[in-house]
Motif scaffolding. Structure first.
Motif, mmCIF file in Angstrom:
data_model
loop_
_atom_site.group_PDB
_atom_site.id
_atom_site.type_symbol
_atom_site.label_atom_id
_atom_site.label_comp_id
_atom_site.label_asym_id
_atom_site.label_seq_id
_atom_site.Cartn_x
_atom_site.Cartn_y
_atom_site.Cartn_z
ATOM 1 N N VAL A 147 7.346 -3.948 2.899
ATOM 2 C CA VAL A 147 6.040 -4.377 3.426
ATOM 3 C C VAL A 147 6.149 -5.771 4.024
ATOM 4 N N ARG A 148 6.810 -6.680 3.291
ATOM 5 C CA ARG A 148 6.987 -8.041 3.796
ATOM 6 C C ARG A 148 7.816 -8.043 5.077
ATOM 7 N N ARG A 149 8.901 -7.268 5.077
ATOM 8 C CA ARG A 149 9.741 -7.195 6.272
ATOM 9 C C ARG A 149 8.991 -6.570 7.447
ATOM 10 N N ALA A 150 8.224 -5.530 7.159
ATOM 11 C CA ALA A 150 7.482 -4.864 8.230
ATOM 12 C C ALA A 150 6.437 -5.790 8.836
ATOM 13 N N ALA A 151 5.732 -6.533 7.971
ATOM 14 C CA ALA A 151 4.737 -7.486 8.475
ATOM 15 C C ALA A 151 5.408 -8.562 9.312
ATOM 16 N N LEU A 152 6.555 -9.072 8.829
ATOM 17 C CA LEU A 152 7.287 -10.097 9.569
ATOM 18 C C LEU A 152 7.833 -9.546 10.875
ATOM 19 N N ALA A 197 -11.121 5.238 4.332
ATOM 20 C CA ALA A 197 -10.556 6.590 4.274
ATOM 21 C C ALA A 197 -9.073 6.556 3.954
ATOM 22 N N ASP A 198 -8.552 7.649 3.420
ATOM 23 C CA ASP A 198 -7.130 7.804 3.140
ATOM 24 C C ASP A 198 -6.463 8.335 4.409
ATOM 25 N N ILE A 199 -5.612 7.533 5.043
ATOM 26 C CA ILE A 199 -4.981 7.960 6.288
ATOM 27 C C ILE A 199 -3.575 8.514 6.076
ATOM 28 N N ASP A 200 -3.128 8.618 4.811
ATOM 29 C CA ASP A 200 -1.836 9.249 4.518
ATOM 30 C C ASP A 200 -2.064 10.758 4.535
ATOM 31 N N ASP A 255 -0.393 -1.381 1.393
ATOM 32 C CA ASP A 255 -1.516 -0.935 0.579
ATOM 33 C C ASP A 255 -2.669 -0.541 1.509
ATOM 34 N N GLN A 256 -3.163 0.682 1.364
ATOM 35 C CA GLN A 256 -4.220 1.153 2.260
ATOM 36 C C GLN A 256 -5.514 0.370 2.105
ATOM 37 N N ARG A 257 -5.718 -0.233 0.958
ATOM 38 C CA ARG A 257 -6.936 -1.033 0.774
ATOM 39 C C ARG A 257 -6.881 -2.332 1.572
ATOM 40 N N ARG A 258 -5.690 -2.661 2.094
ATOM 41 C CA ARG A 258 -5.518 -3.900 2.866
ATOM 42 C C ARG A 258 -5.013 -3.585 4.278
#
Length: 447
Positions: free
Chosen positions: A23-28, A437-440, A158-161
């Motif tokens: 997640v950190r790498r993807a955001a970066l 909504a759940d997008i997975d 996290d889908q909530r974020r």
């Protein structure tokens, strides 16, 4: 071609610790990649206002030179939906990671070539023709970059974020604007006008290659997103994803394009056309306007994540509509200040205009991305996002130049901005809010 079995398994079965790292790498990776892409793009925008009219269109009058320069600027926007379709196909077939590496290379190399391109005085008509071709390549690269960068972070986290995570790719715009505009500001302030016009403006374009090398190192370390990998494992990918998304989700594509009108069109007036408009008053320099845009862009670094986080809490549409309406409210006062006020008020007006932009641009990534299913999301989000470029972003400086010339009043441009707000409001209201909504959808489908 699809992902290898090992990569699919690794992504889908990643442990919680591995996921946090990814997640950190993807955001970066998303933020740095879009920073590089938009750095290159904004360099062109600034040069189109300050350098290109006399360098590539020297035989034209001042008005015609600006029009021709902004016309080449608009070409890049027209190419964006083409890039969205090309890379949307591969992004939903091969995956987000591989596609983003190609777009990064395409943008960086084409920008470096712009920095080496001789002017019309040296190679004649070939100069503007090559410039247009390079602008087309830039537009195609940008067209494929945005949705992949957004999905890289949004589908890992996290889908909530989702709003906050998707906004990391959006932060690349003000960072790119700060770097690109800041580079031009520094050079224009430290070099003589003759040196800046002849070779100084080329330096930031050539530095693109250094930034591309950094971006590649980061992107090569990212795994494919678990949502897309799950779609591959479940054999739910499409053989013709762009065709399928247009057939089954045309409404979402059109609404996504329409909701961008009050964000994108005024943004290019606030950051590009303003350079031409304000310096018509002899007491204002190019450096002053560039500094104001630079400070506004720096403010967006904080505001884009802030408003995106608000959208996770209170809903994307509510935050987005507030920003759109604020853009309409300031449309007339903005040009009143630019036309009649002094340095302090103009500086403030430029910053406020970019605050209104942040309220829309932050939540926008998740608002568009979550409107499409996983196996069609790269193409659908890309097409919706980039179609607005043809009708809103690309023509904006060109139409603003023409409106002022034809009517003699800047308030015709204000009307143009208000019209964009009306289009956006209608489209935002019509688009379902899937903030919670759940997008997975692969996991939801398997229940």
């Amino acid at each position: 071609m699809t992902l290898g079995d090992n990569e699919v398994t690794q992504s889908v079965q990643a442990s919680s610790g591995d996921r946090r790292v990814q997640v950190r790498r993807a955001a970066l990776a998303g933020s740095i990649g879009t920073t590089i892409e938009w750095y290159d793009f904004f360099l062109y925008n600034t040069a189109a206002a300050l350098v290109f009219p006399h360098l590539f269109f020297p035989a034209s009058s001042a008005y015609a030179g600006v029009m021709q320069s902004f016309a080449t600027y608009a070409v890049g926007f027209a190419a964006r939906p083409v890039g969205a379709a090309i890379f949307g196909h591969w992004g939903d077939r091969l995956g987000r990671k591989a596609t983003l590496i190609v777009t990064l290379l395409l943008m960086g190399v084409s920008s470096a070539i712009v920095g080496l391109l001789p002017g019309a005085a040296t190679i004649g008509i070939a100069a503007p023709l090559i410039l247009v071709l390079l602008r087309l390549v830039q537009g195609i690269a940008i067209g494929g970059e945005w949705s992949g960068s957004v999905l890289l972070a949004m589908e890992w986290g996290d889908q909530r974020r989702r709003g906050l995570l998707a906004s990391f790719a959006q932060v690349g715009v003000p960072v790119g604007l700060v770097l690109g505009t800041g580079g031009m500001t520094l050079l224009s302030a430290t070099l003589s006008p003759e040196a800046f016009s002849s070779w100084g403006w080329r330096i930031p374009f050539l530095l693109s290659l250094v930034l591309v090398a950094i971006g590649l190192v980061i992107r090569l370390r990212i795994m494919e997103t678990p949502m897309f990998a799950a779609a591959v494992a479940a054999k739910r990918t499409s053989k013709a994803p762009v065709k399928d998304v247009v057939r089954h989700h045309w409404r979402e594509i059109l609404l996504s394009a329409g909701l961008r009108f009050s964000e994108q069109m005024p943004f290019y007036l606030f950051t590009s056309y303003v350079l031409v408009y304000v310096v018509q008053r002899p007491e204002f320099s190019k450096t002053f306007v560039l500094n104001a845009v630079l400070v506004g862009a720096a403010a967006e670094l904080l505001l884009i994540p802030l408003f995106s986080q608000f959208s996770d809490r209170i809903g994307r549409k509510r935050v987005y509509l507030t920003g759109s309406l604020l853009t309409g409210v300031i449309a007339f006062p903005y040009f009143t200040v630019l036309t009649h006020s002094g340095h302090a008020m103009i500086f403030l007006a430029i910053i406020v205009s970019l605050v209104a932009h942040s309220m829309q641009y932050g939540p926008q990534a998740a608002l568009i991305g979550e409107s499409f299913p996983t196996h069609l999301r790269y193409g659908g989000a890309g097409l919706g996002y980039q179609l607005a470029s043809v009708f809103a972003g690309g023509p904006a400086p060109l139409l603003a130049t023409w409106l002022l010339h034809a009517t003699g009043t800047p308030y015709s441009i204000s009307i143009y901005i208000v019209a964009s707000v009306v289009v956006t409001a209608v489209c935002v209201i019509a688009l379902p809010d899937r903030s919670k909504a759940d997008i997975d959808d692969v996991r939801v489908y398997a229940r």
